[in-house]
Design an enzyme around this catalytic site. Structure first.
Site, PDB file in Angstrom:
ATOM      1  N   SER A 245     -32.614 -82.474 -52.953  1.00 52.45           N
ATOM      2  CA  SER A 245     -31.817 -83.523 -53.289  1.00 52.45           C
ATOM      3  C   SER A 245     -31.159 -83.971 -52.182  1.00 52.45           C
ATOM      4  O   SER A 245     -31.956 -84.247 -50.957  1.00 52.45           O
ATOM      5  CB  SER A 245     -30.971 -82.871 -54.579  1.00 52.45           C
ATOM      6  OG  SER A 245     -30.357 -84.370 -55.264  1.00 52.45           O
ATOM      7  N   ASP A 477     -38.414 -87.904 -62.081  1.00 51.11           N
ATOM      8  CA  ASP A 477     -37.182 -87.707 -61.393  1.00 51.11           C
ATOM      9  C   ASP A 477     -35.961 -88.613 -61.613  1.00 51.11           C
ATOM     10  O   ASP A 477     -36.075 -89.608 -61.124  1.00 51.11           O
ATOM     11  CB  ASP A 477     -37.330 -87.242 -59.874  1.00 51.11           C
ATOM     12  CG  ASP A 477     -36.059 -86.284 -59.312  1.00 51.11           C
ATOM     13  OD1 ASP A 477     -34.710 -86.598 -59.710  1.00 51.11           O
ATOM     14  OD2 ASP A 477     -36.289 -85.495 -58.512  1.00 51.11           O
ATOM     15  N   HIS A 505     -35.679 -82.858 -62.149  1.00 52.30           N
ATOM     16  CA  HIS A 505     -35.193 -83.129 -60.744  1.00 52.30           C
ATOM     17  C   HIS A 505     -35.281 -81.948 -59.910  1.00 52.30           C
ATOM     18  O   HIS A 505     -35.156 -80.922 -60.192  1.00 52.30           O
ATOM     19  CB  HIS A 505     -33.676 -83.237 -60.636  1.00 52.30           C
ATOM     20  CG  HIS A 505     -32.962 -83.354 -59.355  1.00 52.30           C
ATOM     21  ND1 HIS A 505     -33.434 -84.552 -58.511  1.00 52.30           N
ATOM     22  CD2 HIS A 505     -31.990 -82.979 -58.626  1.00 52.30           C
ATOM     23  CE1 HIS A 505     -32.981 -84.601 -57.507  1.00 52.30           C
ATOM     24  NE2 HIS A 505     -31.937 -83.571 -57.729  1.00 52.30           N
TER      25      HIS A 505
END
Length: 536
Positions: A245, A477, A505
């Site tokens: 991320s 995602d 995710h």
């Protein structure tokens, strides 16, 4: 005003890897000396690399030795790394950064001889910004990464400046945070808009008052430069790294600044640094809508879906959820909270968003929605929201939200400067997500009141001269839309795009043998996957 850490996952490594982005204002950054000036939604300039030689003023930092000590968690050692608070003025003071490691086990599940040679250090970062990398290492990566990887690498983590154990940014106390997280982010009139702006201002003033000096020096570029000092202190010629991320933006920034020192880099759940804050927020809003539609399709196939039965369309499911949110906006429901909090629209929305990060949390979300909608019991959704905000049972919050805002608001100019700009853009955000668009558009206003002007800006990252970099994207995602991985892989001159066709995710450690095998082969053998490889 949302940040996020996944509330539930069956795989502990995946759970921690899924620390994600804020939906207040998303991130990008540039070096003060990179000549990046971007005002459009797509950056044209690229992040310029730093000189390959170490400036004399930084030599003491690069020459330091880490004094490892037992840090109270079996098998792990801790140390403190010093870095200049201000790289433009190294003599003005230091920041002390918390580092942890678990040394190579020296074992491998492979029966082939001659393959136990240590590969140095593997730095990991779970994202945020604001997620504690040290916690992630001690709770998950250091024990849950594949045995082959842990046998070849010293597993290492460093809390970035302003985060957790590394001189954390502080802003509000627990009660103030309770008020902030319950603020109405879908204002219906002038008074409600002023109340929301007041909360944004109070949060910003708290950060400015409690962390005045550090607040100017928590950018992603500075954190990436800290990583290079850590690399040197560990004795590694190149940095090997797995970031999820926001951790992908941190890793890509490192590669852009130090391409010749970039080793084996895995960027999982990739961000796109070339976008403006407005465009990042808008595209993430669409990402949450994509995830919600996937949840809605799955929900109506279940017997316990409170938003509709078999045959209900995803649009109707969204309408039912919006109607529920509107009821909570007018009449919050009990949530069994010891501190007297009730479940209103803001916390309920946060709870739903939290579950979008991992399909393993969908049954929990169905149960929480059923209790709230049919029994007027908001405890389940409140628990999801508290997990998202990292609030414990005693009403204490970690500094995740504070560091998250501090980094985001420094890395990019705000998405909006005034409430009027938000009002004008509401139709665009609501088109991107009928369910979440209005709230996420208003949340993107928060950095407009930040006490420190942004020092960064949008830019491309090319990292010319770096070895192969694996960029991982998941097609549905919610927090880092797949298009961001595609864009970053086009920017990085040596990128290999690895695609996971699925939900949730990030992808590594989430159950796909195809993804895990490709990444493990890269980390252990240096063999990157073929560009464009797809897994499910």
């Amino acid at each position: 005003m949302h940040i996020r850490r996944t509330p539930r996952q069956t795989n502990p490594v995946a759970r921690a890897m899924a620390t994600a982005l804020t939906t207040v204002v998303l991130v990008a950054a540039c070096s003060a000396g990179s000549s990046v000036t971007a005002t459009s939604d797509l950056a044209e300039a690229a992040l310029a690399p730093l000189p390959s030689t170490t400036p004399p003023a930084l030599a003491p930092y690069y020459g330091q030795k880490l004094a490892w000590r037992n840090c109270g968690v079996e098998g792990f050692q801790c140390a403190t790394l010093k870095a200049p608070r201000d790289y433009a003025d190294p003599g003005s003071g230091d920041v002390r950064l918390a580092v942890a490691r678990k040394q190579t086990t020296g074992r491998t599940t492979s029966n082939t001889t001659g393959k136990n040679k240590p590969l140095g250090s593997l730095l990991v970062n779970p994202g945020g910004p604001g997620g504690s990398a040290v916690d992630y290492l001690q709770r998950y990566a250091g024990i849950g990464y594949p045995a082959e990887v842990r046998a070849r690498y010293d597993m290492v983590a460093m809390d970035p400046r302003g985060v957790a154990r590394s001189e954390p940014v502080e802003c509000l106390d627990g009660r103030q945070m309770d008020t902030y997280t319950q603020a109405d982010v879908t204002p219906d009139d002038v008074a409600e808009t002023e109340a929301l702006v007041g909360q944004f201002k109070k949060f910003a003033e708290g950060c400015g008052g409690r962390s005045p000096q550090l607040l100017r020096h928590v950018s992603t570029v500075e954190a990436a430069r800290d990583m290079d000092i850590l690399r040197a202190a560990l004795g590694d010629q190149k940095l090997n790294y797995v970031g999820a991320s926001y951790g992908t933006f941190l890793g890509a920034t490192y590669a852009g600044l130090f391409p010749q020192r970039a080793g084996r880099l895995v960027l999982d759940g990739a961000m796109d640094p070339s976008l403006s804050a407005r465009r990042l927020n808008l595209q993430q809003t669409a990402g949450f809508e994509t995830a919600f539609q996937a949840f809605a399709k799955e929900c109506v196939r279940q017997t316990d879906c409170p938003l509709g039965a078999k045959g209900t369309t995803t649009a109707q499911v969204g309408d039912h959820l919006q109607a529920f949110f509107r009821k909570l906006d007018e009449h919050p429901i009990p949530a069994g909270d010891a501190d007297g909090r009730t479940l209103g629209e803001a916390l309920a929305t946060t709870g739903v968003i939290a579950a979008m990060y991992d399909e393993a949390a969908w049954p929990q979300l169905r149960e929480a929605l059923t209790s709230a909608m049919k029994k007027r019991d908001g405890a389940g959704l409140l628990a999801l929201a508290d997990s998202y905000y990292e609030r414990d049972g005693d009403g204490r919050y970690t500094n995740l939200m504070f560091a998250n805002a501090a980094v985001n608001c420094l890395d990019l100019p705000p998405a909006f400067d005034t409430p009027e700009q938000v009002e004008k853009d509401l139709p665009v955000f609501e088109k991107a997500s009928p369910v979440f668009g209005r709230g996420l558009a208003w949340a993107a206003l928060s950095c407009a009141y930040w006490p420190v002007r942004a020092t960064g800006g949008q830019h491309r990252i090319e990292a010319r001269g770096a070895g192969p970099i694996v960029v991982v994207g998941t097609t549905r995602d919610p927090a880092t839309p797949y298009s961001w991985a595609q864009s970053l892989s086009r920017q990085l001159t040596s990128a290999r795009l690895l695609t996971y066709d699925g939900d949730g995710h990030t992808a590594y450690g989430r159950g796909s043998t195809c993804i895990d095998s490709a990444i493990n082969a890269y980390l252990l053998k240096g063999t990157p996957p073929a560009n464009g490889k797809r897994c499910s």
